[in-house]
Scaffold this motif. Structure first.
Motif, PDB file in Angstrom:
ATOM      1  N   TYR A  72       9.975   2.813  -6.833  1.00 39.13           N
ATOM      2  CA  TYR A  72       9.123   1.614  -6.835  1.00 39.13           C
ATOM      3  C   TYR A  72       9.678   0.521  -7.750  1.00 39.13           C
ATOM      4  O   TYR A  72       9.930  -0.605  -7.289  1.00 39.13           O
ATOM      5  CB  TYR A  72       7.687   1.993  -7.227  1.00 39.13           C
ATOM      6  N   PRO A  73       9.881   0.783  -9.062  1.00 36.62           N
ATOM      7  CA  PRO A  73      10.420  -0.295  -9.900  1.00 36.62           C
ATOM      8  C   PRO A  73      11.837  -0.689  -9.512  1.00 36.62           C
ATOM      9  O   PRO A  73      12.224  -1.853  -9.678  1.00 36.62           O
ATOM     10  CB  PRO A  73      10.374   0.300 -11.317  1.00 36.62           C
ATOM     11  N   LEU A  74      12.612   0.250  -8.971  1.00 33.84           N
ATOM     12  CA  LEU A  74      13.985  -0.049  -8.587  1.00 33.84           C
ATOM     13  C   LEU A  74      14.022  -1.047  -7.431  1.00 33.84           C
ATOM     14  O   LEU A  74      14.730  -2.064  -7.495  1.00 33.84           O
ATOM     15  CB  LEU A  74      14.699   1.258  -8.207  1.00 33.84           C
ATOM     16  N   VAL A  75      13.263  -0.784  -6.385  1.00 31.76           N
ATOM     17  CA  VAL A  75      13.231  -1.685  -5.232  1.00 31.76           C
ATOM     18  C   VAL A  75      12.590  -3.016  -5.610  1.00 31.76           C
ATOM     19  O   VAL A  75      13.069  -4.092  -5.224  1.00 31.76           O
ATOM     20  CB  VAL A  75      12.470  -1.022  -4.065  1.00 31.76           C
ATOM     21  N   CYS A  76      11.510  -2.968  -6.392  1.00 34.43           N
ATOM     22  CA  CYS A  76      10.824  -4.193  -6.792  1.00 34.43           C
ATOM     23  C   CYS A  76      11.756  -5.120  -7.571  1.00 34.43           C
ATOM     24  O   CYS A  76      11.848  -6.316  -7.279  1.00 34.43           O
ATOM     25  CB  CYS A  76       9.589  -3.843  -7.618  1.00 34.43           C
ATOM     26  N   ILE A 128       8.569   8.960  -0.868  1.00 33.73           N
ATOM     27  CA  ILE A 128       9.631   8.075  -1.352  1.00 33.73           C
ATOM     28  C   ILE A 128       9.680   6.800  -0.511  1.00 33.73           C
ATOM     29  O   ILE A 128       9.780   5.684  -1.041  1.00 33.73           O
ATOM     30  CB  ILE A 128      10.997   8.807  -1.325  1.00 33.73           C
ATOM     31  N   VAL A 129       9.594   6.956   0.820  1.00 34.24           N
ATOM     32  CA  VAL A 129       9.597   5.789   1.710  1.00 34.24           C
ATOM     33  C   VAL A 129       8.397   4.884   1.407  1.00 34.24           C
ATOM     34  O   VAL A 129       8.524   3.653   1.337  1.00 34.24           O
ATOM     35  CB  VAL A 129       9.586   6.242   3.181  1.00 34.24           C
ATOM     36  N   ALA A 130       7.230   5.509   1.233  1.00 36.19           N
ATOM     37  CA  ALA A 130       6.029   4.723   0.953  1.00 36.19           C
ATOM     38  C   ALA A 130       6.146   3.989  -0.379  1.00 36.19           C
ATOM     39  O   ALA A 130       5.764   2.815  -0.490  1.00 36.19           O
ATOM     40  CB  ALA A 130       4.805   5.644   0.944  1.00 36.19           C
ATOM     41  N   ARG A 131       6.678   4.650  -1.391  1.00 38.48           N
ATOM     42  CA  ARG A 131       6.848   4.006  -2.696  1.00 38.48           C
ATOM     43  C   ARG A 131       7.872   2.875  -2.607  1.00 38.48           C
ATOM     44  O   ARG A 131       7.731   1.849  -3.285  1.00 38.48           O
ATOM     45  CB  ARG A 131       7.297   5.038  -3.730  1.00 38.48           C
ATOM     46  N   ALA A 132       8.906   3.034  -1.777  1.00 40.07           N
ATOM     47  CA  ALA A 132       9.878   1.959  -1.585  1.00 40.07           C
ATOM     48  C   ALA A 132       9.215   0.754  -0.933  1.00 40.07           C
ATOM     49  O   ALA A 132       9.462  -0.401  -1.330  1.00 40.07           O
ATOM     50  CB  ALA A 132      11.049   2.456  -0.736  1.00 40.07           C
ATOM     51  N   LEU A 133       8.348   0.992   0.068  1.00 39.72           N
ATOM     52  CA  LEU A 133       7.631  -0.112   0.704  1.00 39.72           C
ATOM     53  C   LEU A 133       6.676  -0.789  -0.280  1.00 39.72           C
ATOM     54  O   LEU A 133       6.490  -2.009  -0.239  1.00 39.72           O
ATOM     55  CB  LEU A 133       6.861   0.404   1.921  1.00 39.72           C
ATOM     56  N   LEU A 134       6.067   0.007  -1.167  1.00 34.15           N
ATOM     57  CA  LEU A 134       5.243  -0.589  -2.224  1.00 34.15           C
ATOM     58  C   LEU A 134       6.087  -1.506  -3.110  1.00 34.15           C
ATOM     59  O   LEU A 134       5.620  -2.567  -3.542  1.00 34.15           O
ATOM     60  CB  LEU A 134       4.595   0.503  -3.066  1.00 34.15           C
ATOM     61  N   GLY A 135       7.322  -1.095  -3.382  1.00 35.89           N
ATOM     62  CA  GLY A 135       8.226  -1.929  -4.171  1.00 35.89           C
ATOM     63  C   GLY A 135       8.545  -3.236  -3.465  1.00 35.89           C
ATOM     64  O   GLY A 135       8.615  -4.295  -4.098  1.00 35.89           O
ATOM     65  N   VAL A 136       8.738  -3.172  -2.141  1.00 32.81           N
ATOM     66  CA  VAL A 136       8.984  -4.401  -1.373  1.00 32.81           C
ATOM     67  C   VAL A 136       7.767  -5.319  -1.453  1.00 32.81           C
ATOM     68  O   VAL A 136       7.879  -6.528  -1.690  1.00 32.81           O
ATOM     69  CB  VAL A 136       9.306  -4.060   0.099  1.00 32.81           C
ATOM     70  N   PHE A 173      20.149  -3.920  -7.476  1.00 38.58           N
ATOM     71  CA  PHE A 173      19.864  -2.505  -7.210  1.00 38.58           C
ATOM     72  C   PHE A 173      20.865  -1.611  -7.940  1.00 38.58           C
ATOM     73  O   PHE A 173      20.485  -0.630  -8.586  1.00 38.58           O
ATOM     74  CB  PHE A 173      19.917  -2.246  -5.703  1.00 38.58           C
ATOM     75  N   GLY A 174      22.151  -1.952  -7.839  1.00 41.96           N
ATOM     76  CA  GLY A 174      23.176  -1.143  -8.498  1.00 41.96           C
ATOM     77  C   GLY A 174      23.044  -1.158 -10.011  1.00 41.96           C
ATOM     78  O   GLY A 174      23.122  -0.106 -10.664  1.00 41.96           O
ATOM     79  N   VAL A 175      22.831  -2.327 -10.587  1.00 45.12           N
ATOM     80  CA  VAL A 175      22.737  -2.430 -12.049  1.00 45.12           C
ATOM     81  C   VAL A 175      21.501  -1.699 -12.562  1.00 45.12           C
ATOM     82  O   VAL A 175      21.573  -0.929 -13.535  1.00 45.12           O
ATOM     83  CB  VAL A 175      22.713  -3.915 -12.480  1.00 45.12           C
ATOM     84  N   VAL A 176      20.356  -1.931 -11.911  1.00 41.97           N
ATOM     85  CA  VAL A 176      19.128  -1.273 -12.369  1.00 41.97           C
ATOM     86  C   VAL A 176      19.225   0.237 -12.199  1.00 41.97           C
ATOM     87  O   VAL A 176      18.788   1.003 -13.069  1.00 41.97           O
ATOM     88  CB  VAL A 176      17.905  -1.833 -11.612  1.00 41.97           C
ATOM     89  N   LEU A 177      19.832   0.697 -11.083  1.00 43.61           N
ATOM     90  CA  LEU A 177      20.003   2.139 -10.875  1.00 43.61           C
ATOM     91  C   LEU A 177      20.889   2.748 -11.961  1.00 43.61           C
ATOM     92  O   LEU A 177      20.574   3.799 -12.519  1.00 43.61           O
ATOM     93  CB  LEU A 177      20.606   2.395  -9.492  1.00 43.61           C
ATOM     94  N   GLY A 178      22.005   2.084 -12.261  1.00 44.56           N
ATOM     95  CA  GLY A 178      22.892   2.597 -13.307  1.00 44.56           C
ATOM     96  C   GLY A 178      22.220   2.629 -14.671  1.00 44.56           C
ATOM     97  O   GLY A 178      22.356   3.603 -15.421  1.00 44.56           O
TER      98      GLY A 178
END
Length: 532
Positions: free
Chosen positions: A68-72, A116-124, A224-229
């Motif tokens: 969620y925070p990653l996609v957002c 996970i998919v639902a949380r990703a959509l929440l992030g969007v 996305f890459g920076v926040v993930l790292g």
């Protein structure tokens, strides 16, 4: 004469608010923000119940929490600038709808992958809502004095949402199943969607040139890459791990390419010239430093309260509530402080007050000192919210109105990056100060057990429970002492970063400059009323 001026001013405000009372618009925007802020933290207390029900693997569980925070964070610039092009209200309403659908999908998920998919959509959905609220607020409140008050209320609501999330989640879990933490969003979104469509004004930027789709995707991929790292570093992953280095390198490369592309374009997605304005760039830097200190300290404080003092999660949340209440007070008083002291003194004083609170908290030890923590957390919450309020207000006021969505997205992105960097940096400092306390071995404890205990305090307690007897007691005591030492070192480092922020804040304007807003002449007012 005064009657004419009053009527013209009312007309200007009515035009800005598209016929809606601007304070009612603020209420609608704050409800939107509250939902997004609550959803960022509400799942934390539900993780054990989710684990027991869905049986996700370790990697799946990590993605359930972090996606969620990653996609957002990754999509804030994309949707912030898209709102400037196609309409900020339109993006906000679409975000409402997506947030409601994703909440239902998350509540009814019967597998870790679907959650996970639902949380990703929440992030969007969150990425569509967050910058739109600030950019619409920028339009509805053209007068800076009123806008400062509105931002103060907005930031106070954000503080409430972050604190209410775990408490609301705990209450729902005691009476319902874990999916209820998502279902609570749906009725609020069902109300917000028609109310927002009716009351919120539509606004766009100047619309010059095509929207840079490639640039938007580059920004999203880079963030996305920076926040993930950064999140992997904060999670204790090895610095040299390919799964840590690769996202950071690719993300940084995409962001560099994005900046170069924006500089070449006639109509850039984000006007990088805003960063040439000292007030704007300084405000962004202050937001990063303030969040860096806040999130890292909250994480470590929660571990201290639960593992060292032995408090329950609910008791821990209640101990942290004074920080939230102080932040609310600072947000509500922020407009008055900004008018009286100006951005420079306000943000600088906020950093200094927070640094003082952090140094005060170094007196915490193995014993529970409730009065000390209460004083420290109140000063910490008030100081940090004062800093964030002054920085956000200066950043938003410095940006041109047609770039409000992009500016709001930059502010929210810096907020998310500061939070991620804070967890990684202060977590690394904590681990570096904690591990040596056990590396030399503990008398009566086998060497392998001491080495395993050096990974974290939670693991040390597990090893101590397995050992039992005097050896387990000795290991538990040594690990607690090492953690408190690491906490003190981390607090000192945080204080240094906060003082660095105070120095940075000296570049902000000395006084709050209220721009003159064009007021239509009586004839223009009559003509515009007739044309309508």
């Amino acid at each position: 004469m005064s009657g004419t001026t009053t009527a013209a001013t009312a007309l200007r405000r009515r035009a800005a608010g598209a016929g809606a009372n601007r304070w009612v618009v603020l209420v609608v925007l704050c409800v939107s923000l509250l939902l997004v802020a609550v959803d960022a933290t509400v799942l934390h207390v539900a993780v054990p119940a989710v684990t027991e029900d869905l049986r996700p693997g370790a990697i799946e569980l990590l993605w359930i929490v972090d996606i969620y925070p990653l996609v957002c964070a990754s999509l804030l610039i994309l949707f912030g600038t898209l709102g400037d092009r196609v309409g900020r209200r339109r993006i906000l309403l679409l975000g409402y709808a997506l947030f409601g659908v994703a909440s239902a999908l998350a509540a009814l998920a019967d597998s870790g992958q679907l959650l996970i998919v639902a949380r990703a959509l929440l992030g969007v959905g969150g990425a569509m809502i967050m910058p739109a609220t600030l950019s619409i607020l920028r339009q509805v409140f053209p007068d800076r004095r009123e806008r400062a008050m509105a931002i103060g209320i907005w930031s106070a609501v954000a503080a409430v949402g972050a604190a209410v999330g775990p408490l609301l989640g705990g209450f729902l879990l005691e009476h319902f199943w874990w999916g209820s933490v998502f279902l609570v969003n749906i009725p609020l979104m069902l109300v917000s969607l028609p109310v927002g469509r009716l009351l919120l004004p539509e606004s766009k930027g100047d619309g010059r040139g095509p929207w840079d789709v490639v640039g938007a995707l580059m920004a999203a991929g880079g963030l996305f890459g920076v926040v993930l790292g950064v999140k992997r570093l904060g999670g204790g992953e090895p610095v040299a791990s390919v799964f840590t280095v690769l996202p950071l390198v690719v993300g940084a490369a995409l962001l560099v390419a994005f900046v170069r592309r924006q500089r070449r374009r006639t109509h850039p997605l984000v006007d990088l010239e805003m960063f040439r304005r000292p007030a704007f760039s300084t405000s962004v830097g202050c937001i990063v430093l303030a969040m860096l200190a806040l999130v890292g300290l909250e994480l470590i404080a929660a571990q201290y309260l639960q593992l060292v003092l032995g408090l329950s999660p609910l008791e821990t949340g209640l101990r942290l509530l004074p920080l939230t209440f102080a932040a609310m007070a600072a947000g509500l008083a922020g407009a008055r402080m900004l008018r009286r002291f100006g951005p420079r003194r306000m943000v600088c004083a906020g950093f200094c007050l927070t640094a003082f609170a952090v140094v005060l908290l170094t007196a915490m030890g193995r014993a529970d000192n409730c009065a000390l923590m209460l004083s420290g957390f109140v000063l910490l919450g008030f100081g940090l919210e004062t800093t964030l309020f002054g920085a956000y207000e200066s950043m938003l006021s410095e940006a041109p109105q047609e770039q409000a969505g992009g500016a709001a997205a930059i502010g929210e992105t810096s907020y998310q990056l500061g939070a991620g960097i804070g967890i990684a940096l202060l977590g690394s400092v904590m681990n570096a100060a904690y591990a040596p306390g056990l590396a030399g071995g503990v008398p009566g404890v086998p060497g392998p057990a001491s080495a395993a205990a050096g990974h974290s305090l939670g693991e040390a307690y597990e090893v101590a429970a397995q050992l039992g007897g005097p050896a387990g007691v000795a290991l538990r005591r040594a690990a607690g002492d090492a953690f408190v030492h690491g906490l003190h070192v981390t607090l000192v480092v945080s204080a240094g970063l906060l003082l660095l922020g105070a120095v940075m804040a000296l570049r902000l304007p000395r006084v709050m400059q209220c721009e003159a807003v064009a007021v239509p002449a009586p004839r223009d007012a009559v003509e515009s009323r007739v044309s309508v």
